[in-house]
Design an enzyme around this catalytic site. Structure first.
Site, PDB file in Angstrom:
ATOM      1  N   GLU A 197      46.170  23.407  51.967  1.00 53.83           N
ATOM      2  CA  GLU A 197      45.234  22.499  51.313  1.00 53.83           C
ATOM      3  C   GLU A 197      44.174  23.313  50.590  1.00 53.83           C
ATOM      4  O   GLU A 197      44.110  24.542  50.737  1.00 53.83           O
ATOM      5  CB  GLU A 197      44.592  21.557  52.331  1.00 53.83           C
ATOM      6  CG  GLU A 197      43.803  22.260  53.420  1.00 53.83           C
ATOM      7  CD  GLU A 197      43.296  21.304  54.503  1.00 53.83           C
ATOM      8  OE1 GLU A 197      42.311  21.662  55.170  1.00 53.83           O
ATOM      9  OE2 GLU A 197      43.881  20.225  54.694  1.00 53.83           O
ATOM     10  N   HIS A 235      38.870  18.160  55.996  1.00 49.27           N
ATOM     11  CA  HIS A 235      38.612  19.283  56.890  1.00 49.27           C
ATOM     12  C   HIS A 235      37.400  20.086  56.442  1.00 49.27           C
ATOM     13  O   HIS A 235      37.101  20.177  55.257  1.00 49.27           O
ATOM     14  CB  HIS A 235      39.836  20.211  56.943  1.00 49.27           C
ATOM     15  CG  HIS A 235      40.987  19.607  57.670  1.00 49.27           C
ATOM     16  ND1 HIS A 235      42.286  20.009  57.458  1.00 49.27           N
ATOM     17  CD2 HIS A 235      41.059  18.627  58.601  1.00 49.27           C
ATOM     18  CE1 HIS A 235      43.098  19.309  58.239  1.00 49.27           C
ATOM     19  NE2 HIS A 235      42.383  18.476  58.933  1.00 49.27           N
TER      20      HIS A 235
END
Length: 273
Positions: A197, A235
């Site tokens: 990511e 996150h």
């Protein structure tokens, strides 16, 4: 299981035990001598290791206690520490990580779903019913994307050797390069999936490592293609800053290394075929 007498710890300890994992002990200060789902509870990890010879620990304690829990496990001789807890201050993780390395142990997480070798053992919170035993290794920063990729692999008849959720925080334990080396040397793995990511440069480093050291087929997926610069996405580690860590840069690094990148998780099985 550190924190076994808590709601989540007790729930997942029972799930892991039912899956076939040899869950031999739990810890909770002041509750030694009791049991949770037939699993004996000890006051300390030292006591648990001394009585059961446990070599792995999974941590389900509140964030403010997680640093001490990780360090206690390493000090007791635990060799593999999986920390599920999220929201741990980064400086706490750095202190625990350095202590764990000093003790010669390994850390997975924090803020991760754990690890599973399908039909063998589960140490974490992954939904085991979507996994099937096979030969594809998975390394992922995202828990939910792991499940989506695994679902698609299983649906195409492609089982998994081991899946590892490394966690999405800025500082974590075992990371891409460590696990790529393990999967490359693993006789039960013949292909690898990397789920990355935005944020940081770990994927770019992984691409360079794969090009030089990994001979097995690798496919990748990068989450966050549409993320606006400077915006944290999910996150704590998934934030683009100073013009680095974008999805485009990560995709370009993989493609330059000859690694196909899926546009969506459902394309992963075809890229490995």
């Amino acid at each position: 299981m550190q924190g076994i007498t808590g709601r989540d710890g007790g729930f997942h300890a029972a799930k892991m035990k039912a899956y076939g994992t040899d869950v031999v002990a739990g810890t909770s200060p002041g509750k030694g001598g009791s049991e949770v789902n037939g699993i004996p509870v000890f006051n300390t990890v030292h006591d648990a290791v001394g009585q059961t010879s446990a070599n792995t620990s999974i941590i389900f304690v509140p964030a403010r206690f997680a640093k001490d829990a990780m360090m206690e496990a390493a000090d007791a001789g635990i060799q593999l520490i999986i920390c599920i807890t999220e929201g741990i201050p980064t400086l706490d993780v750095i202190a625990a990580y350095n202590y764990i390395r000093k003790k010669g142990a390994r850390l997975i997480g924090p803020n991760c779903p754990g690890i599973i070798s399908p039909e063998k053992s589960l140490v974490g919170i992954m939904p085991p019913h979507i996994f099937r035993q096979g030969t594809t290794g998975i390394i992922s920063r995202s828990g939910t994307l792991t499940y989506e990729v695994v679902y698609n692999l299983t649906a195409k008849g492609m089982g998994q050797s081991t899946a590892v959720g490394v966690g999405g925080d800025p500082v974590v334990g075992l990371y891409y390069q460590d696990l790529l080396e393990m999967f490359q040397d693993d006789d039960d793995t013949d292909s690898i999936v990397i789920i990355g990511e935005i944020g940081g440069d770990a994927e770019e480093k992984a691409a360079a490592y794969i090009k030089e050291h990994v001979s097995k087929p690798v496919a990748a997926f990068i989450a966050g293609r549409a993320a606006p610069p400077g915006k944290q996405m999910g996150h704590a580690g998934a934030i683009i800053s100073s013009g680095s860590g974008t999805a485009a840069e990560k995709i370009a690094a993989f493609e330059a290394a000859g690694i196909p990148v899926a546009g969506k998780p459902s394309q992963i099985p075809d890229l490995l075929s």
